[in-house]
Enzyme design. Structure first.
Site, short mmCIF file in Angstrom:
data_model
loop_
_atom_site.label_atom_id
_atom_site.label_comp_id
_atom_site.label_asym_id
_atom_site.label_seq_id
_atom_site.Cartn_x
_atom_site.Cartn_y
_atom_site.Cartn_z
N ARG A 1 0.83 -1.22 0.00
CA ARG A 1 0.00 0.00 0.00
C ARG A 1 0.86 1.26 0.00
N SER A 2 1.96 1.24 0.74
CA SER A 2 2.86 2.39 0.76
C SER A 2 3.37 2.70 -0.64
N GLY B 1 10.15 13.56 -1.60
CA GLY B 1 11.11 13.98 -0.58
C GLY B 1 10.67 15.25 0.11
N THR C 1 10.28 6.76 1.16
CA THR C 1 9.78 5.49 0.63
C THR C 1 10.07 5.40 -0.87
N ARG D 1 -2.81 10.40 2.94
CA ARG D 1 -3.40 10.07 4.25
C ARG D 1 -4.77 9.44 4.06
N GLU E 1 13.09 15.71 6.40
CA GLU E 1 14.56 15.72 6.55
C GLU E 1 14.89 15.16 7.93
N GLU F 1 3.25 10.19 7.55
CA GLU F 1 2.07 10.93 7.04
C GLU F 1 1.36 11.69 8.16
N GLY G 1 -0.60 -16.65 20.44
CA GLY G 1 0.40 -17.22 21.35
C GLY G 1 1.80 -17.14 20.76
P1 TGC Z 1 0.40 25.95 8.37
O1 TGC Z 1 0.84 27.37 8.65
O2 TGC Z 1 -0.74 25.39 9.14
O3 TGC Z 1 0.06 25.81 6.83
C1 TGC Z 1 0.93 26.28 5.81
C2 TGC Z 1 0.09 26.42 4.54
O4 TGC Z 1 -0.39 25.12 4.13
C3 TGC Z 1 -1.83 25.10 4.17
N1 TGC Z 1 -2.22 23.78 4.68
C4 TGC Z 1 -2.71 22.82 3.89
N2 TGC Z 1 -3.00 22.82 2.58
C5 TGC Z 1 -3.49 21.67 2.07
N3 TGC Z 1 -3.68 20.57 2.83
C6 TGC Z 1 -3.40 20.54 4.13
N4 TGC Z 1 -3.59 19.42 4.84
C7 TGC Z 1 -2.89 21.71 4.73
N5 TGC Z 1 -2.48 22.04 5.97
C8 TGC Z 1 -2.08 23.31 5.93
C9 TGC Z 1 -2.23 26.25 5.06
O5 TGC Z 1 -3.52 26.68 4.76
C10 TGC Z 1 -1.17 27.27 4.74
O6 TGC Z 1 -1.50 27.82 3.48
P2 TGC Z 1 -1.18 29.37 3.15
O7 TGC Z 1 -1.82 29.59 1.82
O8 TGC Z 1 -1.80 30.14 4.25
O9 TGC Z 1 0.30 29.47 3.12
O10 TGC Z 1 1.67 25.03 8.49
P3 TGC Z 1 2.52 24.59 9.74
O11 TGC Z 1 3.95 24.76 9.38
O12 TGC Z 1 1.98 25.22 11.00
O13 TGC Z 1 2.27 22.99 9.76
C11 TGC Z 1 1.07 22.41 10.07
C12 TGC Z 1 1.25 20.87 10.26
C13 TGC Z 1 2.03 20.57 11.52
C14 TGC Z 1 -0.14 20.30 10.38
C15 TGC Z 1 1.98 20.25 9.04
O14 TGC Z 1 3.28 20.69 8.96
C16 TGC Z 1 1.97 18.74 9.05
O15 TGC Z 1 1.01 18.14 8.58
N6 TGC Z 1 3.06 18.08 9.54
C17 TGC Z 1 3.22 16.65 9.42
C18 TGC Z 1 4.23 16.34 8.34
C19 TGC Z 1 3.92 15.08 7.61
O16 TGC Z 1 2.83 14.54 7.65
N7 TGC Z 1 4.88 14.60 6.84
C20 TGC Z 1 4.66 13.47 6.01
C21 TGC Z 1 5.80 13.29 5.03
S1 TGC Z 1 5.43 12.19 3.68
C22 TGC Z 1 5.32 10.67 4.36
O17 TGC Z 1 5.35 10.46 5.53
C23 TGC Z 1 5.16 9.57 3.40
S2 TGC Z 1 4.97 8.05 4.16
C24 TGC Z 1 4.96 7.07 2.83
C25 TGC Z 1 3.75 6.22 2.69
O18 TGC Z 1 2.61 6.67 2.66
O19 TGC Z 1 4.02 5.06 2.59
P1 FAD Z 2 9.41 13.95 14.98
O1 FAD Z 2 8.70 15.02 14.23
O2 FAD Z 2 10.76 14.21 15.52
O3 FAD Z 2 8.46 13.48 16.18
C1 FAD Z 2 8.95 12.72 17.30
C2 FAD Z 2 7.81 12.64 18.33
O4 FAD Z 2 7.47 13.98 18.76
C3 FAD Z 2 6.53 12.06 17.75
O5 FAD Z 2 5.87 11.31 18.74
C4 FAD Z 2 5.71 13.30 17.41
O6 FAD Z 2 4.32 13.08 17.39
C5 FAD Z 2 6.09 14.21 18.56
N1 FAD Z 2 5.87 15.62 18.22
C6 FAD Z 2 6.48 16.36 17.25
N2 FAD Z 2 5.99 17.60 17.23
C7 FAD Z 2 5.01 17.64 18.18
C8 FAD Z 2 4.11 18.64 18.64
N3 FAD Z 2 4.09 19.86 18.09
N4 FAD Z 2 3.27 18.32 19.65
C9 FAD Z 2 3.27 17.09 20.20
N5 FAD Z 2 4.09 16.09 19.81
C10 FAD Z 2 4.94 16.37 18.81
N6 FAD Z 2 8.74 11.26 4.60
C11 FAD Z 2 8.71 11.73 3.32
O7 FAD Z 2 8.85 12.93 3.08
N7 FAD Z 2 8.55 10.87 2.27
C12 FAD Z 2 8.40 9.54 2.45
O8 FAD Z 2 8.23 8.80 1.47
C13 FAD Z 2 8.43 9.02 3.78
N8 FAD Z 2 8.34 7.68 3.99
C14 FAD Z 2 8.51 7.18 5.25
C15 FAD Z 2 8.56 5.80 5.44
C16 FAD Z 2 8.77 5.27 6.71
C17 FAD Z 2 8.89 3.79 6.89
C18 FAD Z 2 8.88 6.15 7.82
C19 FAD Z 2 9.06 5.59 9.21
C20 FAD Z 2 8.81 7.51 7.64
C21 FAD Z 2 8.65 8.06 6.36
N9 FAD Z 2 8.64 9.43 6.13
C22 FAD Z 2 8.61 9.93 4.85
C23 FAD Z 2 8.90 10.35 7.23
C24 FAD Z 2 7.69 10.61 8.13
O9 FAD Z 2 6.77 11.44 7.50
C25 FAD Z 2 8.20 11.24 9.44
O10 FAD Z 2 8.87 10.21 10.14
C26 FAD Z 2 7.09 11.83 10.26
O11 FAD Z 2 6.54 12.97 9.63
C27 FAD Z 2 7.54 12.20 11.69
O12 FAD Z 2 8.74 12.90 11.69
P2 FAD Z 2 9.97 12.44 12.63
O13 FAD Z 2 10.19 11.00 12.41
O14 FAD Z 2 11.07 13.38 12.38
O15 FAD Z 2 9.44 12.61 14.11
#
Ligand code: TGC
Ligand code: FAD
Length: 395
Positions: free
Chosen positions: A101-102, A141, A175, A254, A144, A374, A350
């Site tokens: 799925r990833s 990407g 990923t 997501r 970081e 995510e 078990g």
């Molecule tokens: P913030 O100031 O709230 O927002 C900045 C700008 O972005 C807009 N926005 C969104 N737009 C579309 N969709 C959303 N979900 C949005 N959330 C916010 C917002 O309106 C604003 O726009 P503008 O026009 O005003 O500039 O941003 P913040 O820096 O305070 O961050 C908010 C926060 C913490 C929720 C966000 O940074 C966040 O979601 N952090 C988590 C990072 C994350 O999920 N990383 C995932 C990396 S990829 C991955 O993990 C792939 S896994 C691979 C797999 O699926 O197998």
């Molecule tokens: P951190 O952000 O350091 O968080 C550490 C802990 O602190 C967590 O429990 C978190 O919830 C908590 N925390 C952080 N901030 C707060 C807050 N404000 N309040 C309360 N608690 C907080 N990323 C990509 O860009 N592309 C990919 O394809 C991708 N694939 C991935 C595949 C795998 C197998 C894994 C494990 C990760 C992948 N990621 C990818 C990265 C993933 O999105 C990050 O690991 C994730 O966003 C969390 O960041 P971090 O690991 O740096 O944890």
């Protein structure tokens, strides 16, 4: 008002609430097609892949042939299905393994979606058909080493040099990085965060796979290093500037995950149910003990509730724009519940539950990543917290 009598014995252990009846013909066909694919191609091999820490690249082409890559996008060789159909596919794929799925999430929602939504016509023509067929593999990407939950603090930079762009920095936990033909890389430019299409063999671009993972072993996870990577002017995605670019891609991925988690939970519940009916202890099947029945029921309820939440959010998304906080609801609750189901199933199995002969511990370990990537469970709490209070509490 019509009145139907209540009849005991109608509840199906594998579809307790009869959720199947809420799907249309096309949705059931999609579900059954992916279910067969997973039964034929994933389930017989996935324990070996997991043990060997291996993702078979050719699976990508087979998924492409089935129309699973970028499947909810329109045009450019994409299938253009509904969001519910995409969700059902994710659910079936993750019944097999979170790695399958990833791969599909990263290809369709994180790599193809930004090109489809923000790319030029030339970029779409150049990349999307090959990605839809699985000939070309993409990665995304954003994260970081020091910028995970807070991607806005990224250090990767893009500077202009004449008409070229020059990228420097690194991305972590990516990923499919090591098997990718192109990376969509997000970097800070003068005007804000921009997305770039970086072909794999661009000078200065290196990829290092991450080893010793105990989770998502049947998936490639890598570091991307960008050392003076020079790209032509047309490598930038012209349609978006700012963090909303990558965050909008995350909404798509997501959404797939909130369905996928239900598939992983279902695999664990079904394995535990079968095992409990056959495993004899104290002279009886363990399924006859009250404490075990309670655990089986908790798992069954979680799977059915997760499915209802997923289907509801899917129907909302098919009707029109949906708030990212709605998607957070599903990612937050379905993933934490799936993790509980996997741990419970592991216990019902078990000692056998600690081996790869049964799916529970593999899903349990995978779901630890799904819980974190995510948007961690905490980040999704805060997104919903902001939605209901109006107060951001991220910092
Ligand atoms: P913030 O100031 O709230 O927002 C900045 C700008 O972005 C807009 N926005 C969104 N737009 C579309 N969709 C959303 N979900 C949005 N959330 C916010 C917002 O309106 C604003 O726009 P503008 O026009 O005003 O500039 O941003 P913040 O820096 O305070 O961050 C908010 C926060 C913490 C929720 C966000 O940074 C966040 O979601 N952090 C988590 C990072 C994350 O999920 N990383 C995932 C990396 S990829 C991955 O993990 C792939 S896994 C691979 C797999 O699926 O197998
Ligand atoms: P951190 O952000 O350091 O968080 C550490 C802990 O602190 C967590 O429990 C978190 O919830 C908590 N925390 C952080 N901030 C707060 C807050 N404000 N309040 C309360 N608690 C907080 N990323 C990509 O860009 N592309 C990919 O394809 C991708 N694939 C991935 C595949 C795998 C197998 C894994 C494990 C990760 C992948 N990621 C990818 C990265 C993933 O999105 C990050 O690991 C994730 O966003 C969390 O960041 P971090 O690991 O740096 O944890």
């Amino acid at each position: 008002m019509s009145h139907h009598p209540v009849r005991p014995g109608l509840a199906d252990p594998y579809d307790f609430l009869g959720i199947d009846a809420l799907l249309d013909e096309e949705e059931r066909l999609m579900r059954d097609t992916v279910r067969r694919f997973v039964a034929d191609k994933v389930l017989p091999n996935v324990a070996d892949w997991f043990e060997a820490a291996y993702f078979p690249k050719e699976l990508g082409r087979e998924m492409g042939a089935l129309g699973l890559l970028g499947m909810h996008l329109e045009g450019y060789g994409c299938a253009g299905t509904s969001n519910v159909a995409y969700g059902l596919a994710c659910c079936e794929l993750e019944f097999g393994d979170s790695g399958a799925r990833s791969f599909v999430s990263v290809q369709g929602s994180l790599s193809m979606f930004p090109i489809w939504a923000y790319g030029s016509e030339e970029q779409k023509q150049q990349w999307l058909p090959g990605m839809a067929s699985g000939e070309l593999i993409g990665c995304f990407g954003l994260t970081e080493a020091d910028a995970g939950s807070d991607p806005g603090s990224m250090r990767t930079v893009a500077r202009r040099d004449g008409s070229d762009w020059v990228l420097n920095g690194s991305k972590m936990w990516i990923t499919s990085g090591g098997i990718s033909d192109l990376a969509v890389v997000w970097a800070k430019a003068e005007e804000g965060i921009r997305g770039f299409i970086v072909p794999r063999h661009t000078p200065g671009f290196t990829v290092n796979d991450i080893h010793k993972k105990m989770s998502l072993r049947a998936s490639v996870t890598s570091e991307l290093v960008l050392d003076d990577v020079r790209l032509p002017a047309d490598a930038v995605l012209p349609g978006v500037v700012g963090l909303k670019g990558p965050l909008s891609c995350l909404n798509e991925a997501r959404y797939g995950i909130l369905w996928g988690a239900v598939g992983a939970a279902r695999a664990c519940y079904e394995a535990a149910l079968e095992y409990a009916k056959g495993r004899v202890m104290f002279g009886k099947p363990i399924a006859s003990f009250q404490l075990i029945q309670r655990q089986l029921v908790e798992m069954m309820v979680a799977v059915n509730e997760g499915m209802l939440v997923a289907l509801h959010i899917g129907r909302m998304k098919d009707r029109g724009p949906i708030d990212p906080a709605h998607i957070s609801f599903g990612k937050f609750d379905n993933v934490r519940r799936a993790l509980e189901v996997a741990r419970t199933a592991r216990s019902v199995l078990g000692a056998s539950g600690i081996t790869l002969e049964y799916p529970a511990i593999r899903h349990m370990n995978n779901l630890e990543s799904v819980y974190t990537y995510e948007g961690t469970n905490e980040i999704h709490s805060l997104i919903m917290g902001q939605a209901i209070t109006g107060i951001p509490a991220f910092e």
